[in-house]
Design a protein around this motif. Structure first.
Motif, PDB file in Angstrom:
ATOM      1  N   LYS A  52      71.627  -9.222  35.339  1.00  0.00           N
ATOM      2  CA  LYS A  52      70.773 -10.413  35.469  1.00  0.00           C
ATOM      3  C   LYS A  52      69.577 -10.247  34.543  1.00  0.00           C
ATOM      4  CE  LYS A  52      73.413 -11.659  38.940  1.00  0.00           C
ATOM      5  NZ  LYS A  52      74.265 -10.467  39.053  1.00  0.00           N
ATOM      6  N   SER A  53      68.789 -11.325  34.411  1.00  0.00           N
ATOM      7  CA  SER A  53      67.582 -11.258  33.586  1.00  0.00           C
ATOM      8  C   SER A  53      66.357 -11.500  34.451  1.00  0.00           C
ATOM      9  CB  SER A  53      67.623 -12.330  32.499  1.00  0.00           C
ATOM     10  OG  SER A  53      68.722 -12.112  31.657  1.00  0.00           O
ATOM     11  N   PHE A  54      65.249 -10.890  34.053  1.00  0.00           N
ATOM     12  CA  PHE A  54      63.965 -11.200  34.689  1.00  0.00           C
ATOM     13  C   PHE A  54      63.484 -12.550  34.151  1.00  0.00           C
ATOM     14  CE2 PHE A  54      63.365  -6.470  35.088  1.00  0.00           C
ATOM     15  CZ  PHE A  54      63.252  -6.442  36.462  1.00  0.00           C
ATOM     16  N   LEU A  55      63.149 -13.475  35.037  1.00  0.00           N
ATOM     17  CA  LEU A  55      62.588 -14.757  34.594  1.00  0.00           C
ATOM     18  C   LEU A  55      61.069 -14.740  34.710  1.00  0.00           C
ATOM     19  CD1 LEU A  55      65.141 -17.261  36.197  1.00  0.00           C
ATOM     20  CD2 LEU A  55      65.184 -16.184  33.926  1.00  0.00           C
ATOM     21  N   ALA A  56      60.565 -14.336  35.862  1.00  0.00           N
ATOM     22  CA  ALA A  56      59.110 -14.321  36.078  1.00  0.00           C
ATOM     23  C   ALA A  56      58.807 -13.455  37.286  1.00  0.00           C
ATOM     24  CB  ALA A  56      58.591 -15.739  36.306  1.00  0.00           C
ATOM     25  N   PHE A  57      57.530 -13.139  37.449  1.00  0.00           N
ATOM     26  CA  PHE A  57      57.050 -12.351  38.588  1.00  0.00           C
ATOM     27  C   PHE A  57      55.901 -13.134  39.210  1.00  0.00           C
ATOM     28  CE2 PHE A  57      58.987  -9.566  35.596  1.00  0.00           C
ATOM     29  CZ  PHE A  57      59.520  -8.496  36.283  1.00  0.00           C
ATOM     30  N   ARG A  58      55.793 -13.107  40.538  1.00  0.00           N
ATOM     31  CA  ARG A  58      54.655 -13.790  41.166  1.00  0.00           C
ATOM     32  C   ARG A  58      54.260 -13.072  42.453  1.00  0.00           C
ATOM     33  NH1 ARG A  58      57.019 -17.346  45.275  1.00  0.00           N
ATOM     34  NH2 ARG A  58      59.259 -17.332  44.889  1.00  0.00           N
ATOM     35  N   ALA A  59      52.972 -13.215  42.796  1.00  0.00           N
ATOM     36  CA  ALA A  59      52.490 -12.690  44.067  1.00  0.00           C
ATOM     37  C   ALA A  59      52.612 -13.796  45.107  1.00  0.00           C
ATOM     38  CB  ALA A  59      51.031 -12.269  43.933  1.00  0.00           C
TER      39      ALA A  59
END
Ligand SMILES: [Zn+2]
Length: 271
Positions: A52-59
């Motif tokens: 898979k791919s990383f799309l985004a990170f969020r808190a």
């Protein structure tokens, strides 16, 4: 003493991880400590994420969410001592490492000395499967959390005001350190019963929460991932500074410790 990652740090950690890894494919996943992987086995975790791919990170409050392709998410509750690092070079795993994810732009390492974290891989929208995720209040920095909304939420919670501020069902994202900072600027003693606060104090509490968290978020916003641990909070004004000088009045800062958690306050500035 116990230091917990709180919303201002986690939001900037998410920004740094997004800058470093968004769009990167996951070449491999190694689980070094399977005890903190929940909702499936360590092998399932690794096999689901690979390719898979990383799309985004969020808190999200005190959770960190990694959005992956195929509507998947890795959801991390860092609890007390979870830490994220990216290393360009290969290295061997340390005792505290939980998992490592290899990409073409380096390896994302997640470590937790106390192994108290909870880590899940889930479909987007299934976040409530994570313990402690459901039923939380709005984020302390959410623009939709206006004074009016805040004011209507306050009476639903009982007990000492510091505990209310840290209750994720009231607002999410505040822990032990930032609660002390907010209460100093609000001029309210941490041990006051919530029910004893008048409307003027509720307004001060709201204003202090927004300005203090916003200011600290801004101070953290230029820091690198390795400088975003709660042990690097050299900018705090009162928390963990018992015996020191209050920045507002020049008096002595008082401190009490309960269950390894410190509460620092000023007897002059806070009523
Ligand atoms: Zn003071």
């Amino acid at each position: 003493m116990t230091l917990i990652p709180e919303l201002p740090e986690l939001e900037i950690i998410a920004e740094r991880l997004t800058e470093a890894l968004a769009g990167e494919m996951i070449d491999g996943v190694v689980v070094h400590n399977h005890l903190v992987i929940h909702g499936g086995t360590a092998d399932q975790f690794a096999e689901t994420a690979k390719g898979k791919s990383f799309l985004a990170f969020r808190a999200d409050g005190k959770f960190l969410i990694m959005n992956l392709s195929d509507s998947l998410e890795i959801l991390v509750n860092p609890m007390l001592t979870g830490r994220f690092r990216i290393s360009a070079k290969q290295r061997s795993a340390l005792k505290s490492d939980i998992f490592s994810i290899q990409t073409g732009r380096g390896t994302l390492w997640y470590a937790d000395k106390k192994s108290m974290s909870r880590v899940y891989i889930i479909m987007q929208g299934d976040e409530n499967r994570a313990a402690g995720f459901e039923g939380r209040g709005p984020s302390a920095l959410d623009p939709a959390l206006t004074l009016e909304v805040f004011r209507t939420r306050v009476p639903r919670f009982q007990g000492q005001i510091k505990n209310v501020l840290q209750n994720q069902r009231f607002v999410k994202g505040i822990g032990n350190a930032y609660a002390d900072e907010v209460l100093l600027y609000a001029g309210i003693l941490p041990f006051r019963k919530r029910s004893s606060l008048n409307d003027g104090e509720i307004v001060k509490l709201y204003d202090a929460m927004r300005s203090v968290l916003g200011r600290y978020r801004e101070m953290l916003s230029h820091k690198g991932l390795e400088d975003l641990g709660p042990e690097k909070r050299d900018f705090l004004m009162i928390h963990n500074k018992g015996g020191g000088i209050c920045p507002l009045c020049g008096g002595r800062i008082s401190e009490v410790t309960a269950n390894r958690f410190k509460t620092s306050y000023c007897q002059t500035c806070q009523k």
